[in-house]
Design a protein around this motif. Structure first.
Motif, PDB file in Angstrom:
ATOM      1  N   THR A 141       2.133  15.611  16.995  1.00  0.00           N
ATOM      2  CA  THR A 141       1.597  14.882  18.144  1.00  0.00           C
ATOM      3  C   THR A 141       0.104  14.662  17.976  1.00  0.00           C
ATOM      4  O   THR A 141      -0.644  15.615  17.751  1.00  0.00           O
ATOM      5  N   LYS A 142      -0.313  13.387  18.071  1.00  0.00           N
ATOM      6  CA  LYS A 142      -1.734  13.076  17.958  1.00  0.00           C
ATOM      7  C   LYS A 142      -2.394  13.097  19.334  1.00  0.00           C
ATOM      8  O   LYS A 142      -1.725  12.873  20.341  1.00  0.00           O
ATOM      9  N   PRO A 143      -3.707  13.347  19.360  1.00  0.00           N
ATOM     10  CA  PRO A 143      -4.406  13.149  20.638  1.00  0.00           C
ATOM     11  C   PRO A 143      -4.286  11.678  21.032  1.00  0.00           C
ATOM     12  O   PRO A 143      -4.127  10.814  20.169  1.00  0.00           O
ATOM     13  N   SER A 144      -4.348  11.396  22.328  1.00  0.00           N
ATOM     14  CA  SER A 144      -4.069  10.034  22.763  1.00  0.00           C
ATOM     15  C   SER A 144      -4.955   9.578  23.916  1.00  0.00           C
ATOM     16  O   SER A 144      -5.625  10.376  24.580  1.00  0.00           O
ATOM     17  N   ILE A 145      -4.898   8.267  24.121  1.00  0.00           N
ATOM     18  CA  ILE A 145      -5.568   7.607  25.242  1.00  0.00           C
ATOM     19  C   ILE A 145      -4.479   6.864  25.993  1.00  0.00           C
ATOM     20  O   ILE A 145      -3.616   6.235  25.367  1.00  0.00           O
TER      21      ILE A 145
END
Ligand code: ING
Ligand code: ZN
Length: 309
Positions: free
Chosen positions: A59-63
């Motif tokens: 899971t990547k950090p997101s906006i």
């Protein structure tokens, strides 16, 4: 194909055209876009969130970014389409976009209040709210930016279903708000920024709107907002004012940015795009391109800051 039939990035597209665009752009770009339906609107239309970013096993950090909370703010909805197009067409050539989409995912909800948007195309161009029935009233809809659980209905909102700023019968009474709040709660650990696009007034707002109290991260949010406004202005000279909602536009409870911020999403911003009132909500299509171009710079500026922090 980023240009399905009938779709144009410099026109105000109908819901039918946007829906076809959502399907086509995601199926044509599987390496960068995945799509999920987060629920249906009151009238049963599917709410699609596009996840844009290089595929990753972890899971990547997101906006998270939404457009079209308010039905009549057509330039907002046009901006999310523009953003998706730009992300796809500049990934691999623009270093800022490439790095952003390699390291983070951007969740885009191209149109939040679909029922209201459709109503502005077919019946009443100035409609703002959702289209839900209200018990004990013949008036329709609640304000989806007064319906979040953040000082709900305490200021700058109305308990009257006939008002354009009706806060709804309870926090998250509007299914569209509930669907998005559930999505953000579900992905809370990855979501680092929440951006919501409105018009008009040329403002870059951040919490709080439900109180005049300053947010814990006020100084950083102000610095980011001012940096984003400066880069936005550098393109066509469009002037933006930055500040907390209550002091900069008006006190108003139940807004999405305040809710996201109190949930723990530090970088929470509301954009009020062009203009300052000459055309207001009826911004001509000739201004879609310049408005979207300058707004891209501000969104990318915020995203770069989030990426570094
Ligand atoms: N403006 C916003 C509105 O919902 C706002 C201003 C932002 C209020 C953040 C509360 C929180 O009234 C428009 N144009 O919709
Ligand atoms: Zn709005």
């Amino acid at each position: 194909d980023i240009n399905p039939r009938a779709h144009s990035y410099t026109k105000y597209n109908t819901w039918d055209t946007i829906q076809a665009w959502i399907a086509s752009i995601s199926s044509s770009n599987p390496e960068l876009i995945s799509r999920q339906v987060i629920g249906n609107t009151y009238e049963g239309r599917p709410m699609n969130v596009l996840k844009i970013g290089r595929k990753s096993s972890s899971t990547k950090p997101s906006i998270f970014m939404d457009c079209g909370i308010h039905a009549r703010e057509w330039i907002s909805t046009a901006f999310c389409q523009w953003f998706v197009k730009e992300a796809l067409s500049t990934y691999g050539t623009d270093s800022e976009m490439t790095s952003l989409l390699n390291q983070m995912d951007v969740y885009v909800l191209p149109i939040f209040n679909i029922d209201g948007y459709d109503y502005t195309h077919k019946t009443n161009r100035m409609w703002r709210k959702t289209r839900s029935a209200q018990s004990g009233s013949s008036c329709i809809g609640a304000d989806p930016n007064r319906n979040w659980n953040a000082g709900w209905c305490t200021t700058g909102a109305s308990p009257n279903p006939c008002s354009d700023t009706f806060c709804g019968s309870a926090p998250e009474s509007e299914i569209e708000v509930k669907n998005v709040a559930d999505f953000i709660r579900r992905n809370k650990s990855s979501i680092k920024a929440y951006l919501t696009i409105h018009s008009y007034s040329q403002l870059l707002l951040f919490p709080y709107s439900y109180t005049f109290a300053l947010a814990e991260h006020h100084n950083e949010l102000m610095a980011v907002a001012k940096g984003a406004s400066n880069v936005l202005r550098s393109l066509y000279g469009t002037e933006y004012t930055s500040g907390p909602g209550a002091a900069t536009i008006y006190p108003a409870a139940g807004g999405s940015d305040d809710w996201a911020y109190d949930l723990g999403v530090k970088y929470s911003f509301t954009f009020e795009l062009r203009d300052t009132g000459r055309y207001g909500f009826l911004l001509p299509e000739s201004q879609i391109k310049p408005t979207c171009e300058e707004t891209m710079l501000a969104v990318k500026y915020i995203a770069s800051h989030v990426q570094k922090n």
